[in-house]
Design a protein around this motif. Structure first.
Motif, PDB file in Angstrom:
ATOM      1  N   ALA A 284     -16.359 -66.577  83.282  1.00  0.00           N
ATOM      2  CA  ALA A 284     -15.329 -67.298  82.088  1.00  0.00           C
ATOM      3  C   ALA A 284     -15.552 -66.322  81.697  1.00  0.00           C
ATOM      4  O   ALA A 284     -14.640 -64.929  81.137  1.00  0.00           O
ATOM      5  CB  ALA A 284     -14.595 -68.013  81.829  1.00  0.00           C
ATOM      6  N   LEU A 285     -17.035 -66.681  80.171  1.00  0.00           N
ATOM      7  CA  LEU A 285     -18.159 -65.829  79.586  1.00  0.00           C
ATOM      8  C   LEU A 285     -17.067 -64.138  79.641  1.00  0.00           C
ATOM      9  O   LEU A 285     -16.716 -63.996  79.183  1.00  0.00           O
ATOM     10  CB  LEU A 285     -19.084 -66.584  78.966  1.00  0.00           C
ATOM     11  CG  LEU A 285     -19.435 -67.795  78.292  1.00  0.00           C
ATOM     12  CD1 LEU A 285     -20.647 -68.927  78.678  1.00  0.00           C
ATOM     13  CD2 LEU A 285     -18.331 -68.207  77.465  1.00  0.00           C
ATOM     14  N   ALA A 286     -18.438 -64.369  81.216  1.00  0.00           N
ATOM     15  CA  ALA A 286     -17.767 -62.321  81.186  1.00  0.00           C
ATOM     16  C   ALA A 286     -17.108 -62.001  81.434  1.00  0.00           C
ATOM     17  O   ALA A 286     -16.598 -60.713  80.544  1.00  0.00           O
ATOM     18  CB  ALA A 286     -19.076 -62.038  82.613  1.00  0.00           C
ATOM     19  N   ARG A 287     -15.948 -62.345  82.051  1.00  0.00           N
ATOM     20  CA  ARG A 287     -14.247 -62.255  82.066  1.00  0.00           C
ATOM     21  C   ARG A 287     -13.718 -61.892  80.785  1.00  0.00           C
ATOM     22  O   ARG A 287     -13.653 -61.543  80.313  1.00  0.00           O
ATOM     23  CB  ARG A 287     -13.503 -62.930  82.566  1.00  0.00           C
ATOM     24  CG  ARG A 287     -13.466 -62.945  84.398  1.00  0.00           C
ATOM     25  CD  ARG A 287     -12.651 -63.430  85.242  1.00  0.00           C
ATOM     26  NE  ARG A 287     -13.085 -62.935  86.741  1.00  0.00           N
ATOM     27  CZ  ARG A 287     -12.132 -63.519  87.588  1.00  0.00           C
ATOM     28  NH1 ARG A 287     -11.111 -64.078  87.504  1.00  0.00           N
ATOM     29  NH2 ARG A 287     -12.582 -63.136  88.675  1.00  0.00           N
ATOM     30  N   LEU A 288     -14.455 -62.631  79.692  1.00  0.00           N
ATOM     31  CA  LEU A 288     -13.521 -63.079  78.452  1.00  0.00           C
ATOM     32  C   LEU A 288     -13.383 -61.812  77.338  1.00  0.00           C
ATOM     33  O   LEU A 288     -12.812 -60.986  77.012  1.00  0.00           O
ATOM     34  CB  LEU A 288     -14.066 -64.062  77.627  1.00  0.00           C
ATOM     35  CG  LEU A 288     -14.078 -64.240  76.111  1.00  0.00           C
ATOM     36  CD1 LEU A 288     -12.120 -64.658  76.387  1.00  0.00           C
ATOM     37  CD2 LEU A 288     -14.442 -65.068  75.618  1.00  0.00           C
TER      38      LEU A 288
END
Length: 145
Positions: free
Chosen positions: A22-26
């Motif tokens: 989720a952080l990387a996609r953000l």
């Protein structure tokens, strides 16, 4: 070199790897294909959902899955967050060409104490992953202008 596809792997795909995904996609979803998986399938952890909500990121719809359930196994970089995940990734890379990095990350599900103390451990894991992801995936121009 910046990868074009990244797979985050932990034990159950219930806490660490969904947070990392989720952080990387953000920050990088427009330029990097990002997935996560576990060695075994777990249940999404409610504390991880809460920790990510604090950053304005909703992972409540994440459905944990195993590496075998991922249809596209063509990743440039596999980032493992637990020892068992690292062993599995090294085994996988016998048949696929991918770089494997091990980021030892504590399992916050092992935390004890009050709800606030447990949430602090989840925040520490989230924030540690956030720092490493930004440092590893941020595009840094080399030389020239």
């Amino acid at each position: 070199m910046r990868p074009s596809s990244v797979l985050f792997v932990c034990g159950l795909n219930a806490v660490r790897s969904p947070m990392a995904e989720a952080l990387a996609r953000l920050w990088f979803s427009k330029t990097i294909y990002i997935q996560s998986a576990g060695v075994r399938k777990g249940e999404l952890d409610p504390f991880s959902v809460k920790a990510m909500e604090e950053m304005g990121v909703d992972i409540s719809r994440h459905r944990p899955r195993t590496i075998e359930e991922i249809e596209d196994d063509n990743f440039d970089l596999i980032i493992t967050l637990a020892p068992e995940a690292h062993h599995k990734a090294l085994d996988m890379t016998r048949t696929i060409a991918a770089e494997v990095e091990y980021w030892p990350t504590p399992d916050p599900q092992l935390a004890n104490g009050s709800r606030d103390q447990i949430m602090d451990v989840y925040r520490q894991v989230r924030d540690g992953l956030a720092r490493r992801i930004k440092a590893r995936l941020e595009w840094k121009p080399t030389g020239g202008h």
